[in-house]
Design a protein around this motif. Structure first.
Motif, mmCIF file in Angstrom:
data_model
loop_
_atom_site.group_PDB
_atom_site.id
_atom_site.type_symbol
_atom_site.label_atom_id
_atom_site.label_comp_id
_atom_site.label_asym_id
_atom_site.label_seq_id
_atom_site.Cartn_x
_atom_site.Cartn_y
_atom_site.Cartn_z
ATOM 1 N N ALA A 194 0.830 -1.203 0.000
ATOM 2 C CA ALA A 194 0.000 0.000 0.000
ATOM 3 C C ALA A 194 0.865 1.253 0.000
ATOM 4 O O ALA A 194 0.559 2.234 -0.695
ATOM 5 N N PHE A 195 1.957 1.203 0.756
ATOM 6 C CA PHE A 195 2.881 2.346 0.793
ATOM 7 C C PHE A 195 3.486 2.599 -0.592
ATOM 8 O O PHE A 195 3.594 3.749 -1.037
ATOM 9 N N LEU A 196 3.860 1.544 -1.310
ATOM 10 C CA LEU A 196 4.462 1.697 -2.641
ATOM 11 C C LEU A 196 3.456 2.263 -3.640
ATOM 12 O O LEU A 196 3.803 3.131 -4.455
ATOM 13 N N TYR A 197 2.211 1.779 -3.583
ATOM 14 C CA TYR A 197 1.179 2.337 -4.470
ATOM 15 C C TYR A 197 0.915 3.803 -4.142
ATOM 16 O O TYR A 197 0.723 4.638 -5.044
ATOM 17 N N LEU A 198 0.900 4.123 -2.855
ATOM 18 C CA LEU A 198 0.705 5.513 -2.445
ATOM 19 C C LEU A 198 1.854 6.388 -2.941
ATOM 20 O O LEU A 198 1.638 7.517 -3.404
ATOM 21 N N LEU A 199 3.078 5.852 -2.884
ATOM 22 C CA LEU A 199 4.243 6.581 -3.373
ATOM 23 C C LEU A 199 4.136 6.845 -4.880
ATOM 24 O O LEU A 199 4.388 7.965 -5.350
ATOM 25 N N LEU A 200 3.733 5.822 -5.637
ATOM 26 C CA LEU A 200 3.603 5.970 -7.091
ATOM 27 C C LEU A 200 2.535 6.992 -7.459
ATOM 28 O O LEU A 200 2.742 7.837 -8.339
ATOM 29 N N THR A 201 1.392 6.921 -6.801
ATOM 30 C CA THR A 201 0.316 7.856 -7.133
ATOM 31 C C THR A 201 0.664 9.282 -6.710
ATOM 32 O O THR A 201 0.316 10.243 -7.404
#
Length: 226
Positions: A194-201
């Motif tokens: 979830a942290f990685l997806y949040l970082l990408l977005t």
């Protein structure tokens, strides 16, 4: 394998997610522009574009992904009279690109409708061909009007790319599922995903704000909302 190695595997899978989403974006933009032009063309082209939109809107994305994953190999093998294996990654790019393109064509079509026909007529009166007027006058204006909607669509595709994990693409989601199953610590690895997806977005949003200001330099630019 310790937890650190699993975290590194998930970070490596981030690259697969980005490449998958970028591939779908490029294919989707091409198809979206083509679809928008078909909507403004002859009756047969309009019917084909409308059927495409209807199918994509009616089917869940996971069904579209399964159809291309299993169907592409069958169709290509039948056409070439030899077995052709299409990778899960390529199938995912094509499926997401077609989904992205169907929605992008509607955004681009709306942007086309906002173009001042007087600008095109003026360009034609100066001796430009229709092709030159479209590339030099219409397309930059279409990009300005369509960019906010396309950016929101990109964020959706970036997140929805996690669905391709069901066909074996080792993206962030697939790597997280493997790590969670091996370590019996699902919350830890899914929170990291979830942290990685949040970082990408978040990075995409920041980049989009910058590009949108450049596109609308010297004028009140449109807001982009996540």
């Amino acid at each position: 394998m310790n937890n650190l190695e699993y975290f590194l595997q998930i970070i490596y899978a981030l690259k697969i997610t980005v490449f998958l989403a970028l591939g779908a974006l490029i294919l989707g933009l091409v198809l979206g522009l083509l679809g928008a032009l078909m909507e403004r063309g002859m009756l047969l082209f309009r019917i084909i574009a409308q059927i495409w939109h209807l199918i994509i809107r009616a089917l869940p994305e996971i069904i579209v992904i399964f159809i291309f994953y299993f169907g592409l190999s069958i169709v290509l093998s039948a056409l070439l009279h030899t077995y052709v294996e299409v990778s899960a990654f390529l199938s995912g790019v094509i499926a997401l690109g077609i989904i992205f393109g169907a929605y992008a064509s509607q955004i681009i079509q709306s942007a086309m409708n906002s173009i001042d026909q007087g600008e095109i007529d003026a360009a034609l009166s100066l001796g430009m061909s229709k092709y030159q007027a479209f590339i030099m006058i219409a397309l930059p204006n279409i990009a300005k009007h369509a960019f906010p909607g396309l950016m929101n669509l990109w964020l959706v595709v970036l997140k929805d790319s996690s669905i391709v994990s069901v066909i074996g693409v080792v993206d962030i989601m697939r790597a997280s599922q493997t790590a969670a199953a091996q370590n019996f610590a699902p919350l830890t690895f899914y929170l990291f995903a979830a942290f990685l997806y949040l970082l990408l977005t978040t990075l995409s949003y920041i980049g989009a704000r910058f590009l949108n200001k450049k596109l609308h330099h010297g004028e009140q630019y449109e807001r982009i909302s996540l």
